[in-house]
Design an enzyme around this catalytic site. Structure first.
Site, mmCIF file in Angstrom:
data_model
loop_
_atom_site.group_PDB
_atom_site.id
_atom_site.type_symbol
_atom_site.label_atom_id
_atom_site.label_comp_id
_atom_site.label_asym_id
_atom_site.label_seq_id
_atom_site.Cartn_x
_atom_site.Cartn_y
_atom_site.Cartn_z
ATOM 1 N N HIS A 71 0.843 -1.199 0.000
ATOM 2 C CA HIS A 71 0.000 0.000 0.000
ATOM 3 C C HIS A 71 0.877 1.247 0.000
ATOM 4 O O HIS A 71 1.991 1.249 0.554
ATOM 5 C CB HIS A 71 -0.960 0.016 1.195
ATOM 6 N N ASP A 113 -0.285 4.503 0.951
ATOM 7 C CA ASP A 113 -0.632 5.547 1.918
ATOM 8 C C ASP A 113 0.194 5.397 3.188
ATOM 9 O O ASP A 113 0.701 4.310 3.503
ATOM 10 C CB ASP A 113 -2.131 5.529 2.240
ATOM 11 N N ASP A 133 6.779 1.258 6.698
ATOM 12 C CA ASP A 133 5.349 0.938 6.550
ATOM 13 C C ASP A 133 4.712 1.844 5.513
ATOM 14 O O ASP A 133 4.172 2.883 5.868
ATOM 15 C CB ASP A 133 4.655 1.083 7.902
ATOM 16 N N GLU A 151 -4.854 1.682 3.056
ATOM 17 C CA GLU A 151 -4.723 0.604 4.033
ATOM 18 C C GLU A 151 -4.770 1.127 5.455
ATOM 19 O O GLU A 151 -5.310 0.480 6.356
ATOM 20 C CB GLU A 151 -3.408 -0.162 3.797
ATOM 21 N N GLU A 152 -4.205 2.314 5.679
ATOM 22 C CA GLU A 152 -4.070 2.821 7.042
ATOM 23 C C GLU A 152 -5.410 3.219 7.668
ATOM 24 O O GLU A 152 -5.563 3.168 8.887
ATOM 25 C CB GLU A 152 -3.103 4.017 7.064
#
Length: 438
Positions: free
Chosen positions: A81, A83, A113, A147-148
């Site tokens: 991802h 974001d 991340d 995703e976050e």
């Protein structure tokens, strides 16, 4: 010498791509992931990799790239991802969106991340394309949005709206890959399952009144206090799961027969291992947020407590709520499940596991992969649920230790060693060549 030159080139390639991605601010909200998707698309198309952008709204695109398979072999997806979470520049020793290369590490929000894995996945599929790789089935790379936060713009939406674009038999995602030394031996953690995120709201009911005359009111905040304590001190019943059994058997050489034996053996091997496995043996209940009166002189009639709860794979929210009601007993309160995501697992004995195993053996003699369940959750569950995908979280790391990485993810001064980026590219290429070689 030629292979060394290629490795150097890929190391530089993944480093520069990650720097470029970090410099694209994709803080979610609002996300603006389309800008990152366009960077990836331009990079991949230079190597002849076909790309498509899929977006629920124009600003929040998901990139899907692929090397088409030559037959009806299995499909492998590199999932990631683009974001990232918020970064406060005042807390950082470097610009969080500067992508600075400092002492062999790339600094910036998302380095761990998970823009580092985004970049490594892109470089892996691009270099395979340049080498003329012809997989038996499709090799797919998806760099998704959202995703976050999970507001319906990313992996979930892709699986529902464009299933054929991301349908896969195997998936490599985030979640693990850290190298640990346990009992004198080296292990690389590979997540094969994840707990369900199932937060709920406890609403305690009372009667409002003026705070100067508390006796005529029924203070919901005061009534909530013992209930919060009951939840916070509750020790749920432990149970063995296949992932924890396999982990302890891999590390200790003998399959455990009870949760108590798991804790005992883990503590004997390393305190860190015990800390890791303990939350993987039961549901967890963590009260984290309280809202009551909005005025100092008003006794609250309602007190809301948000409880973060993680369930073992296979456990339902109905089972969770039954336990919670037993813990709280009778009273004037209401319970509301806020969401429930994750809680899925994949088999361990699969071609993808054998690819992880053979790669670990190739880079470090005597080292072994060790299966683990993730205490949080990732986007892997959307693919397990939609397609029955075997999904693992594995992005290897041996330069930066697990404890250091855990402190940096979602925190200040996030950074990733260039050597670990190169290691990730190596694994992803190996996995594709192994799983899709038939």
């Amino acid at each position: 010498m030629a292979s060394e030159a290629i490795a150097t080139t890929l190391r530089q390639e993944v480093t520069e791509l990650l720097q470029e991605l970090i410099r694209v601010d994709t803080t979610n909200p609002p996300g603006n992931e389309t800008a990152a998707a366009e960077v990836l698309c331009a990079y991949l198309e230079e190597s002849g990799v076909s790309c498509e952008l899929y977006a629920r709204i124009p600003e929040r695109a998901n990139l899907v790239a692929r090397i088409p398979g030559r037959g009806d072999g299995p499909r492998l997806l590199f999932l990631s991802h683009t974001d990232v979470v918020l970064a406060d520049p005042s807390e950082w020793a470097a610009d969080p969106f500067g992508g600075e290369l400092r002492d062999g590490e790339v600094w910036g929000r998302g380095a761990l991340d998970m823009k580092g894995q985004v970049a490594a996945s892109a470089v892996a599929i691009a270099s395979l394309a340049r080498e003329g790789f012809e997989p038996a089935g499709d090799l797919i790379f998806a760099a998704t949005a959202d995703e976050e936060v999970g507001a319906g713009f990313g992996a979930q939406w892709l699986c529902e709206a464009y299933p054929d674009a991301v349908r896969c038999d195997y998936c490599i995602n985030e979640g693990s890959g850290d190298r640990l030394e346990l009992g004198g031996n080296a292990f690389y953690l590979c997540s094969v399952a994840e707990k369900m995120s199932a937060p709920f709201r406890l609403r305690v009911l009372g009667r409002s009144g003026h705070a100067s005359m508390p006796g005529i009111a029924d203070n919901a905040l005061v009534k909530a206090a013992p209930l919060i304590t009951a939840l916070g001190t509750y020790e749920p019943e432990r149970q063995l799961t296949p992932e924890v059994e396999a982990l302890i058997e891999t590390v200790a050489g003998q399959r455990p027969t009870s949760p108590e034996e798991v804790i005992e053996r883990a503590r004997e091997i390393a305190p860190l291992l015990a800390e890791m496995v303990e939350p993987l043996l039961s549901m967890t209940l963590s009260p984290t947020m309280v809202t009551a009166s909005q005025k100092r002189n008003v006794v609250p009639a309602v007190c809301d407590i948000v409880v973060d709860s993680r369930l073992l794979p296979g456990m339902t929210t109905d089972e969770q709520q039954a336990v919670v009601r037993e813990v709280l007993g009778e009273g004037e309160y209401e319970l509301e499940v806020l969401e429930s995501h994750g809680g899925t697992r994949s088999a361990i004995e699969t071609p993808l596991w054998r690819a992880v195993e053979s790669w670990v053996e190739s880079v470090e003699s005597g080292a072994r992969p060790a299966p683990i369940c993730v205490a949080g959750f990732t986007d892997s569950h959307w693919f397990r649920e939609a397609f029955g995908t075997v999904a693992y979280g594995f992005f290897p790391s041996r330069v930066m230790g697990l404890e250091t990485a855990a402190r940096l993810i979602h925190s200040a001064d996030e950074r990733v060693p260039v050597e670990d980026l190169e290691l990730g590219v190596s694994f992803l290429k190996h996995a594709a060549q192994t799983v899709l070689s038939a």
